[in-house]
Write an enzyme that holds these catalytic residues in place. Sequence first.
Site, PDB file in Angstrom:
ATOM      1  N   ASN A 193       0.640  -1.203   0.021  1.00 32.73           N
ATOM      2  CA  ASN A 193      -0.052  -0.042  -0.078  1.00 32.73           C
ATOM      3  C   ASN A 193       0.859   1.460  -0.069  1.00 32.73           C
ATOM      4  O   ASN A 193       1.564   1.550   0.879  1.00 32.73           O
ATOM      5  CB  ASN A 193      -0.927  -0.185   1.205  1.00 32.73           C
ATOM      6  CG  ASN A 193      -1.635   1.391   1.377  1.00 32.73           C
ATOM      7  OD1 ASN A 193      -2.596   1.577   0.732  1.00 32.73           O
ATOM      8  ND2 ASN A 193      -1.145   2.290   2.364  1.00 32.73           N
ATOM      9  N   GLU A 194       0.774   1.832  -1.087  1.00 35.84           N
ATOM     10  CA  GLU A 194       1.469   3.416  -1.408  1.00 35.84           C
ATOM     11  C   GLU A 194       2.938   3.143  -1.095  1.00 35.84           C
ATOM     12  O   GLU A 194       3.540   4.425  -0.901  1.00 35.84           O
ATOM     13  CB  GLU A 194       0.941   4.176  -0.232  1.00 35.84           C
ATOM     14  CG  GLU A 194      -0.697   4.720  -0.549  1.00 35.84           C
ATOM     15  CD  GLU A 194      -1.385   5.608   0.318  1.00 35.84           C
ATOM     16  OE1 GLU A 194      -0.811   5.995   1.228  1.00 35.84           O
ATOM     17  OE2 GLU A 194      -2.565   5.756  -0.079  1.00 35.84           O
ATOM     18  N   ASP A 195       3.755   2.367  -1.181  1.00 33.68           N
ATOM     19  CA  ASP A 195       5.103   2.229  -0.924  1.00 33.68           C
ATOM     20  C   ASP A 195       5.804   2.923  -2.147  1.00 33.68           C
ATOM     21  O   ASP A 195       6.681   3.712  -2.156  1.00 33.68           O
ATOM     22  CB  ASP A 195       5.771   0.915  -0.789  1.00 33.68           C
ATOM     23  CG  ASP A 195       5.367   0.417   0.572  1.00 33.68           C
ATOM     24  OD1 ASP A 195       4.521   1.044   1.324  1.00 33.68           O
ATOM     25  OD2 ASP A 195       5.781  -0.691   1.091  1.00 33.68           O
TER      26      ASP A 195
ATOM     27  N   SER B 235      -0.267  -0.739  -4.618  1.00 30.81           N
ATOM     28  CA  SER B 235      -1.721   0.054  -5.065  1.00 30.81           C
ATOM     29  C   SER B 235      -1.315   1.459  -4.178  1.00 30.81           C
ATOM     30  O   SER B 235      -0.977   1.509  -2.981  1.00 30.81           O
ATOM     31  CB  SER B 235      -2.846  -0.622  -4.176  1.00 30.81           C
ATOM     32  OG  SER B 235      -3.990   0.050  -4.451  1.00 30.81           O
TER      33      SER B 235
ATOM     34  N   HIS C 299      -5.277   6.242  -5.836  1.00 25.25           N
ATOM     35  CA  HIS C 299      -5.608   6.581  -4.641  1.00 25.25           C
ATOM     36  C   HIS C 299      -5.748   8.192  -4.839  1.00 25.25           C
ATOM     37  O   HIS C 299      -4.894   8.994  -4.965  1.00 25.25           O
ATOM     38  CB  HIS C 299      -4.722   6.431  -3.462  1.00 25.25           C
ATOM     39  CG  HIS C 299      -4.352   4.852  -3.156  1.00 25.25           C
ATOM     40  ND1 HIS C 299      -3.735   4.372  -2.045  1.00 25.25           N
ATOM     41  CD2 HIS C 299      -4.807   3.693  -3.802  1.00 25.25           C
ATOM     42  CE1 HIS C 299      -3.585   3.206  -2.097  1.00 25.25           C
ATOM     43  NE2 HIS C 299      -4.339   2.896  -3.163  1.00 25.25           N
TER      44      HIS C 299
END
Length: 833
Positions: free
Chosen positions: A432-434, A483, A499
């Site tokens: 997530n968002e790395d 993501s 996102h």
Amino acid sequence: MGTSTIISDWMWRCVKTPSGYEKYISREFEPSVKNGRGTALIHTDLISRGVIPDPFLDRNENLVQWIGESDWEYITEFTYDSHLQHADLVFGGLDTFATVVLNDTKILTSNNMFQNHRVDVTEIIRNGKNSLSILFESTYLKGKELESKANVLPCWNGDASRLYVRKAQYHYGWDWGPVLLTCGIFSPVKLDVYDASITDVGILTDVEESLDLVHIKVLVYASGEYSEIIVQVNDESGELVARTNVKGSDSIVTVPIDIESPHLWYPHKYGPQPLYSFYISLLSRDRQVISTFERKAGFRRAEVIQEQLTDQSGTSFYFKINNIPVFCAGSNWIPAHSFHTALTERDYKDWIRLAVDGNQDMLRIWGGGVYEYDIFYELCDQYGILVWQDFMFGCGLYPYCSDLAESISLEAEQQVCRLRNYCSVVLFAGNNEDYQVAEANGIKIDTPGDLTKTDFPAREYYEKILPHVTEKHYPGIYYHRGSPYGGATTKDRSIGDIHQWNVWHGTQEKYQDWAKLSGRFVSEFGMLAFPKLQTIQAMITDPDELYPQSKTMDHHDKADGFERRLALYVMENLRVTDMNLASWIYATQLMQAECLAYAYRCWRREWRGSGREYVAGALVWQLDDCWPVTSWAICDFFKRPKLAYFAIKRECAKIQIGMYRNNDDTIDIWGVNSTLKCESLQFRYQVIEVHSGKVVMSENLLVQLLPNQSTELITGYKIEPSPYVFVFAQLIDSHGFEVGRAFDWPQPLKYLKFSQSTKVTTEIVDNKTVKIRSDFPVKGVAIEADSGTVEFHDNGIDLAGPDDIFELKVVNGSLTEDTLFSVEYYMKNQEST
């Protein structure tokens, strides 16, 4: 036959604690709180014994931080009496740095919360009493030690040392959750005793494109001596559909089975959820059954389609289930408790039912939490919810070393092998968002060569290790690197998922502009709102702190800059005449509901049919909370829906109307149809004055809503005679029933002047129905029964005037003739004008 026994009756004590808390070092062993599952977490044990105050109340979170800097030990004794050949201790989940000792012999050290362990203790266990102890060292201190030997790495949320630890990252605190670094046994410890045993079963399915044949591989994991495996498959009615036997004695045996004309599993809006039962048996040389295993599985064909689009650049990103393209309206899922062992099967069922009843198709298990318990996925299989599964990496530049890579590889293998058994799981995402964190720190996300030598070495996990493990153990499922991920950057709205946080975070755009902020698949977006008053009263015990800007209220809101941002969006959109707590709760919830409804409404419009799947999914951040808090959740910690939950439910119905008012005071109206057949419906729309309720224009049309897409009904209709009119639209079926309704109000709502003579009345029809009516147009009618135990199918509704009577159905509880209601609506207490 063998036995499997849960080891329970744990005792705990503090072994080492920071300076100033020495009194806990000498504490004698205390019994762990009994929860019927053999799990034990230190915070819940300390709370149950009265050692610490409930950290969910008031500002008690601040008083318990020493717990995460302490070492804790759990011990138990159990009796063993068996002459079978093998004894294994199975550890389903140890959080996190754990050393396990059986009868004074160290049998296991673990440093990864997301791994399970099976340890052969045949030579150590003894008949009679046995002692078992587990020492949990401070995750926080161990993480800081690892960090001190390397680097402080960039991350969003929580202490940066979390990046060095394979633990649930949300335990370190997030912008919606507390810092509660717990430890303990979060999945039962079991003693398996056997001569031969089935230790696990994996079921891999491949449904042919024709949908008339499914190829199945049953992977049987066995231990001990046996001579034959029998696999029997029954359909959902119990009818035998396949039976086969395989000779052999290997530790892993693959049993192939083909089933013709299978009953396929569908998301709940598109079809049934049949589950087949698999019965597996091990036979001895004399053909006696010596071990059995049962598992359910559904069959479906799942694909992620990324193809060139018509009239727009980039590619699609949509899910196709059994050859049906699916618009995924849904939510993000975080652990529903900071101490997730406290959740019951009933809790999980309630949450999944909320998603289903809210017309949601998908839940995304976010990468900063946990791989959920089996019950979560079982319920998603049962109720027809698709699952997007992140691997457990969130918002950081994770370090790389060979030991950590090996640990992550085993973690991924175990979790993929477990989750491949659930037909609801349709995607694995690396993190997530790395990639976003890397971009924010000026690090390139596409540097070639040895990834471990780049400034973003965790790409080795996301681009090599995780996809390799996934493909090896679950061939055919789609793997997504992260993501968001897709194009040249994570902000590319034409490829992959995004996102979209430029509402609330980022540039803080107006939510009326969601249409301009779309992406091929929007896997995160959201808006903050207060929880219900009952929830606030449950988390704040001091009556003097029960006002919107109190210190305790602020403590239960972890979002950066929430005071300014929440006030910005409320004041920009709503007329606020009272700042008492109840009024502010209503204002924030109405604003959140309007905001999120706009997003779903605008994005479902862009699901325009084959080759024009411009937006294929919208997953709101977030469905649930992990403690009582003001957050982006659409249902609060106690499962109480906010007004946004119902707004999303309306927007995501199978058949609905969408409307959008353009800047030139023209309006577009479209219909959305998630069924698989064309719907012929009466379409009625009225233009009505906000203040007086006078109908200035009305028209009825027969319309055809095309299957599984949006259909434009009216484009660029000029609203007359002034901007202070609203549009009320309905879709009515051949039986005269309303199957869709929608309102378009002039924006922002703060400029509107509703009639001061408005009176909303309620009428109980029977114990399951209440009628609501208003003599003038009204916005956001929120109704609650005085008992607080009655739940309605809808809430926060709009009414067009005296002829628009809305029936609320009771879904939980019942009404009596004495039931009283509290009714709130927008501008109920408006000032004189």
